[in-house]
Motif scaffolding. Structure first.
Motif, PDB file in Angstrom:
ATOM      1  N   LEU A   1       0.858  -1.180   0.000  1.00 62.63           N
ATOM      2  CA  LEU A   1       0.000   0.000   0.000  1.00 62.63           C
ATOM      3  C   LEU A   1       0.893   1.228   0.000  1.00 62.63           C
ATOM      4  O   LEU A   1       1.830   1.333   0.796  1.00 62.63           O
ATOM      5  CB  LEU A   1      -0.908   0.023   1.231  1.00 62.63           C
ATOM      6  N   LYS A   2       0.572   2.164  -0.889  1.00 65.16           N
ATOM      7  CA  LYS A   2       1.353   3.403  -0.969  1.00 65.16           C
ATOM      8  C   LYS A   2       0.515   4.460  -1.666  1.00 65.16           C
ATOM      9  O   LYS A   2      -0.612   4.186  -2.099  1.00 65.16           O
ATOM     10  CB  LYS A   2       2.684   3.173  -1.698  1.00 65.16           C
ATOM     11  N   ASP A   3       1.030   5.652  -1.762  1.00 65.74           N
ATOM     12  CA  ASP A   3       0.337   6.752  -2.421  1.00 65.74           C
ATOM     13  C   ASP A   3       0.735   6.769  -3.887  1.00 65.74           C
ATOM     14  O   ASP A   3       1.863   7.096  -4.231  1.00 65.74           O
ATOM     15  CB  ASP A   3       0.703   8.074  -1.736  1.00 65.74           C
TER      16      ASP A   3
ATOM     17  N   GLY B   1       9.615  -2.619 -10.578  1.00 66.82           N
ATOM     18  CA  GLY B   1      10.851  -2.767  -9.825  1.00 66.82           C
ATOM     19  C   GLY B   1      11.008  -4.203  -9.362  1.00 66.82           C
ATOM     20  O   GLY B   1      10.016  -4.871  -9.042  1.00 66.82           O
ATOM     21  N   HIS B   2      12.258  -4.693  -9.349  1.00 70.36           N
ATOM     22  CA  HIS B   2      12.535  -6.072  -8.961  1.00 70.36           C
ATOM     23  C   HIS B   2      13.779  -6.123  -8.071  1.00 70.36           C
ATOM     24  O   HIS B   2      14.626  -5.238  -8.115  1.00 70.36           O
ATOM     25  CB  HIS B   2      12.763  -6.946 -10.196  1.00 70.36           C
TER      26      HIS B   2
ATOM     27  N   LEU C   1      11.491  -2.511  -1.183  1.00 69.54           N
ATOM     28  CA  LEU C   1      12.654  -2.015  -1.912  1.00 69.54           C
ATOM     29  C   LEU C   1      12.376  -1.943  -3.411  1.00 69.54           C
ATOM     30  O   LEU C   1      12.715  -0.959  -4.078  1.00 69.54           O
ATOM     31  CB  LEU C   1      13.859  -2.913  -1.640  1.00 69.54           C
ATOM     32  N   SER C   2      11.745  -2.968  -3.957  1.00 68.33           N
ATOM     33  CA  SER C   2      11.474  -2.982  -5.398  1.00 68.33           C
ATOM     34  C   SER C   2      10.514  -1.869  -5.789  1.00 68.33           C
ATOM     35  O   SER C   2      10.635  -1.282  -6.865  1.00 68.33           O
ATOM     36  CB  SER C   2      10.897  -4.344  -5.812  1.00 68.33           C
ATOM     37  N   ASP C   3       9.563  -1.564  -4.928  1.00 64.06           N
ATOM     38  CA  ASP C   3       8.620  -0.493  -5.233  1.00 64.06           C
ATOM     39  C   ASP C   3       9.330   0.859  -5.256  1.00 64.06           C
ATOM     40  O   ASP C   3       9.024   1.729  -6.077  1.00 64.06           O
ATOM     41  CB  ASP C   3       7.485  -0.486  -4.219  1.00 64.06           C
ATOM     42  N   ARG C   4      10.280   1.044  -4.357  1.00 66.65           N
ATOM     43  CA  ARG C   4      11.068   2.286  -4.371  1.00 66.65           C
ATOM     44  C   ARG C   4      11.907   2.371  -5.639  1.00 66.65           C
ATOM     45  O   ARG C   4      12.118   3.457  -6.194  1.00 66.65           O
ATOM     46  CB  ARG C   4      11.960   2.359  -3.133  1.00 66.65           C
TER      47      ARG C   4
ATOM     48  N   ILE D   1       2.481   4.451 -13.840  1.00 67.14           N
ATOM     49  CA  ILE D   1       2.092   3.747 -12.622  1.00 67.14           C
ATOM     50  C   ILE D   1       3.294   2.904 -12.207  1.00 67.14           C
ATOM     51  O   ILE D   1       3.888   2.205 -13.033  1.00 67.14           O
ATOM     52  CB  ILE D   1       0.873   2.840 -12.860  1.00 67.14           C
ATOM     53  N   VAL D   2       3.667   2.968 -10.928  1.00 74.54           N
ATOM     54  CA  VAL D   2       4.824   2.188 -10.463  1.00 74.54           C
ATOM     55  C   VAL D   2       4.338   1.000  -9.638  1.00 74.54           C
ATOM     56  O   VAL D   2       3.319   1.081  -8.948  1.00 74.54           O
ATOM     57  CB  VAL D   2       5.801   3.051  -9.639  1.00 74.54           C
ATOM     58  N   GLN D   3       5.072  -0.094  -9.743  1.00 72.67           N
ATOM     59  CA  GLN D   3       4.714  -1.288  -8.991  1.00 72.67           C
ATOM     60  C   GLN D   3       5.964  -2.123  -8.718  1.00 72.67           C
ATOM     61  O   GLN D   3       6.720  -2.440  -9.631  1.00 72.67           O
ATOM     62  CB  GLN D   3       3.708  -2.145  -9.776  1.00 72.67           C
ATOM     63  N   GLY D   4       6.171  -2.468  -7.453  1.00 73.51           N
ATOM     64  CA  GLY D   4       7.255  -3.359  -7.094  1.00 73.51           C
ATOM     65  C   GLY D   4       6.784  -4.801  -7.059  1.00 73.51           C
ATOM     66  O   GLY D   4       5.662  -5.086  -6.632  1.00 73.51           O
ATOM     67  N   TYR D   5       7.665  -5.705  -7.502  1.00 74.14           N
ATOM     68  CA  TYR D   5       7.345  -7.133  -7.495  1.00 74.14           C
ATOM     69  C   TYR D   5       8.317  -7.936  -6.636  1.00 74.14           C
ATOM     70  O   TYR D   5       8.269  -9.163  -6.616  1.00 74.14           O
ATOM     71  CB  TYR D   5       7.310  -7.673  -8.930  1.00 74.14           C
TER      72      TYR D   5
END
Length: 445
Positions: A197-199, A371-372, A385-388, A409-413
């Motif tokens: 969950l993030k903004d 992000g990975h 970390l991946s989301d950052r 749109i950003v998304q960490g996996y």
């Protein structure tokens, strides 16, 4: 004529007999040597054939084991994709039952309105590490007990930006538990699976932007970001923090719907989806702007016979992989880092230019920045970390190349999509990627 003595003839005959005998012995010896040589060669050939047969058998066994491993991995991936689809369908049903949030209704009156202009100090940059301290539920940092006597672990800030306060160990309404977080984002565990969950509006908080946040009684939020270059972006978020709709208002007043998860879409049957798209490797000095533009446009040529919600694209691997991925192999994140230096940002030149061109041609284009991480560390840590990392890439694309932040749109996996199957540190797995998800999204077809 002189006749040879009888004894001399006998000597000659004896000599001839001896010579023949010796010849026979020599011949037999040669035959024996040849036979031994043939036998030795035959034995060596037999040994080589046995070794070759053994080597081939070992290779066949290894290949069989590899095939089994790949089959098991494919089965696990298919099962995970089915689980993802079921989870997305569950959320879609709950959303449909609850009806549209108040923030999605234009005539709904907000209970609270907050206005602020973003300063240079508040805006984030791609070279910043952001908040690197990550706390998990195994740590002991606590706050004072609340009115009910429950002790909640502090995240380090009183609230996430625009999301409200979350505490480690907190159980949410849907049964999920907050298990890790920073002041920027949190990880929620549901039945052993993790969500972040993030903004999602963080990319829009550029210096000079005027932000108006409207909060409604049902917990939903509508945010208007008036951009310093003109125009505005309107984003609707559900009470649980999930982004539902984003509309880009152009300087001339034209409204462009980027995505709309308030619309109902069909559940995903991963078995009925087309084959995944081929990946695109972005290589410095080799992959040019035209090639990348072509790769990004290839997504628009794929006919999947339906559209998807943004959540389905983000959360179901089989859906997002329907469009080509541009792997940013020249952006190499050090272990535990999410920052991008200016020299690394230069590697994004061709991609940034191609994306800006695509958005100029279609203001409704939407790009997913992924992000990975590698598999070192906990799954919750790696997801954060991946989301950052994805956020840093998106910020760099805006800072250096003018890619409109509303269209990303950003998304960490985390460690869920390893390129190299290893539990050891791996630079190849610490990476970022970009996809043009425009043709997949509801409201874009």
């Amino acid at each position: 004529m002189i006749e040879e003595p009888e004894n001399l003839r006998e000597l000659y005959e004896a000599r001839d007999q001896d010579t023949g005998f010796l010849d026979d012995i020599l011949a037999e010896s040669d035959a024996e040597r040849e036979a031994e040589e043939r036998a030795r060669e035959q034995a060596e050939d037999d040994e080589r054939r046995a070794e070759e047969a053994e080597r081939r058998a070992a290779e066949a066994e290894r290949e069989l084991q590899e095939q089994r491993r790949r089959a098991e991995q494919a089965e696990r991936e298919a099962e995970e994709q089915r689980r993802q689809a079921e989870e997305a369908a569950r959320r879609e049903r709950e959303r449909a039952e609850a009806g549209p949030p108040a923030a999605a209704t234009e005539d709904a009156e907000p209970g609270e309105v907050e206005r602020r202009e973003i300063t240079e100090a508040e805006a984030r940059g791609s070279s910043q590490e952001f908040e690197t301290e990550i706390r998990t539920d195994a740590e002991t940092a606590t706050t004072e007990a609340d009115d009910d006597g429950d002790r909640l672990r502090d995240l380090g800030r009183a609230a996430l930006i625009g999301l409200g306060a979350y505490a480690l160990g907190q159980v949410l309404d849907d049964g999920g538990e907050v298990v890790a977080g920073t002041g920027e984002r949190v990880v929620v565990e549901r039945d052993g699976r993790y969500d972040i969950l993030k903004d999602d509006d963080i990319l829009l908080r550029r210096p000079g932007a005027d932000v108006q946040t409207e909060s409604f009684a049902d917990g939903s939020v509508r945010r208007r970001v008036i951009l310093p270059e003109g125009g505005e972006v309107i984003t609707v978020r559900a009470a649980d923090g999930r982004v539902l709709r984003r509309v880009r208002v152009m300087p001339d007043g034209e409204r462009v719907v980027l995505f709309d998860d308030t619309r109902q879409v069909r559940p995903v049957d991963v078995a009925q989806l087309p084959r995944p798209a081929e990946p695109v490797e972005m290589q410095d000095g080799i992959t040019g702007e035209d090639e990348l533009a072509e790769a990004l446009q290839q997504a628009r040529l794929r006919d999947v016979n339906r559209d998807f919600s943004l959540e389905q694209v983000r959360q179901i691997d089989a859906v997002r992989k329907l469009v080509p991925v541009v792997s940013l192999d020249r952006i190499g994140f050090p272990t535990g880092s999410a920052a991008i230096s200016a020299s690394e940002a230069e590697e994004l030149n061709a991609l940034g230019t191609a994306m800006r061109r695509a958005i100029r041609e279609n203001p409704g284009a939407v790009f997913l920045v992924e992000g990975h991480t590698d598999a070192v560390g906990s799954a919750a840590y790696n997801l954060l970390l991946s989301d950052r990392r994805a956020e840093s890439v998106a910020l760099a694309l805006t800072e250096y190349f003018g890619v409109p932040p509303a269209n990303m749109i950003v998304q960490g996996y985390g460690e869920s999509d390893l390129r190299v199957e290893t539990q050891d540190p791996s630079q190849a797995n610490r990476r970022a990627a970009v996809r043009n998800i425009t043709p997949l999204l509801a409201g874009q077809r």
